[in-house]
Design an enzyme around this catalytic site. Structure first.
Site, PDB file in Angstrom:
ATOM      1  N   CYS A   1     -36.322   3.000  54.160  1.00 43.50           N
ATOM      2  CA  CYS A   1     -36.011   2.547  55.517  1.00 43.50           C
ATOM      3  C   CYS A   1     -37.116   1.582  55.958  1.00 43.50           C
ATOM      4  O   CYS A   1     -38.299   1.915  55.869  1.00 43.50           O
ATOM      5  CB  CYS A   1     -35.938   3.750  56.463  1.00 43.50           C
ATOM      6  SG  CYS A   1     -35.823   3.281  58.213  1.00 43.50           S
TER       7      CYS A   1
ATOM      8  N   CYS B   1     -39.314   3.274  58.842  1.00 46.20           N
ATOM      9  CA  CYS B   1     -40.151   4.476  58.716  1.00 46.20           C
ATOM     10  C   CYS B   1     -40.535   4.825  57.282  1.00 46.20           C
ATOM     11  O   CYS B   1     -41.295   5.755  57.062  1.00 46.20           O
ATOM     12  CB  CYS B   1     -39.475   5.680  59.381  1.00 46.20           C
ATOM     13  SG  CYS B   1     -38.158   6.431  58.393  1.00 46.20           S
TER      14      CYS B   1
ATOM     15  N   CYS C   1     -30.695   6.013  59.224  1.00 46.69           N
ATOM     16  CA  CYS C   1     -31.800   6.768  58.639  1.00 46.69           C
ATOM     17  C   CYS C   1     -31.907   8.064  59.426  1.00 46.69           C
ATOM     18  O   CYS C   1     -31.977   8.051  60.651  1.00 46.69           O
ATOM     19  CB  CYS C   1     -33.097   5.975  58.767  1.00 46.69           C
ATOM     20  SG  CYS C   1     -34.576   6.961  58.441  1.00 46.69           S
TER      21      CYS C   1
ATOM     22  N   CYS D   1     -35.607   8.291  61.510  1.00 43.56           N
ATOM     23  CA  CYS D   1     -35.967   7.483  62.687  1.00 43.56           C
ATOM     24  C   CYS D   1     -34.738   7.001  63.462  1.00 43.56           C
ATOM     25  O   CYS D   1     -34.879   6.403  64.512  1.00 43.56           O
ATOM     26  CB  CYS D   1     -36.843   6.298  62.284  1.00 43.56           C
ATOM     27  SG  CYS D   1     -35.950   4.988  61.426  1.00 43.56           S
TER      28      CYS D   1
ATOM     29  N   CYS E   1     -22.622   0.351  52.477  1.00 46.02           N
ATOM     30  CA  CYS E   1     -22.812  -1.076  52.669  1.00 46.02           C
ATOM     31  C   CYS E   1     -23.965  -1.250  53.662  1.00 46.02           C
ATOM     32  O   CYS E   1     -23.812  -0.981  54.851  1.00 46.02           O
ATOM     33  CB  CYS E   1     -21.507  -1.666  53.227  1.00 46.02           C
ATOM     34  SG  CYS E   1     -21.541  -3.439  53.373  1.00 46.02           S
TER      35      CYS E   1
END
Ligand code: FE
Length: 175
Positions: A92, A95, A141, A144, A164
């Site tokens: 991510c 984070c 995510c 976060c 995607c």
């Protein structure tokens, strides 16, 4: 009285040497971007990251903020990761949680990085997204809450899923 003083000093030292779990977590989670920041768990639950809009704006580029925090989408074939074929881990961009592996990446022809499964199911969260007259499942995510993209059921085996994802929402950590 003397023993009580010694006891109090010992207790005070102990308190300094052992920061609270919250402080420990906060310190390690402040390491960001381009690197894997492993998940931490308290009582079996993934420790989440919560920041204000101002804090996110300060940390992210304008494009990252638009995609990750405002659920924007980068234009197809414009990101730096859709055509990446190197071995490694996709984390991510906000984070550092490791979300996808190059082992599950495939060429979808869409112009966005596509995967058939996340590294662990609990690292991503899915929500119904009915915007733009379409019924889709949004992918975030799980740590976060940063918007990653969408998941569709027209992917390859073994899952039949197609995650995607925006290049902007990911950082690539080469193996
Ligand atoms: Fe994240």
């Amino acid at each position: 009285m003397k023993y009580l003083s010694i006891l109090l000093v010992l207790l005070a030292c102990n308190a300094v040497e052992k920061p609270s779990p919250e402080n420990t977590v906060g310190a390690s989670l402040s390491v960001l971007a381009d690197t894997i920041v492993p998940p931490q768990y308290i009582n079996g639950k993934l420790v989440k990251i919560s920041k204000t809009d101002t804090e996110w704006k300060k940390q992210l580029t304008e494009m990252e903020y638009y995609v990750l925090r405002q659920e924007g989408t980068e234009r197809a074939f414009t990101g730096d990761l859709w055509n990446n074929h190197e071995k490694g881990v996709y984390v991510c961009a906000a984070c550092g949680l490791p979300l996808f592996s190059s082992d599950t990446k495939f060429d979808s022809g869409t112009g966005w990085p596509s995967f058939y499964q996340p590294i662990k199911p609990e690292y991503v969260a899915g929500y119904d997204d009915n915007s733009f007259g379409m019924t889709r499942t949004e992918v975030e995510c799980a740590r976060c809450g940063g918007h990653q993209g969408h998941v569709f059921d027209d992917g390859p085996k073994p899952t039949g899923l197609r995650y995607c994802i925006n290049s902007v929402s990911l950082d690539f950590v080469k193996q």
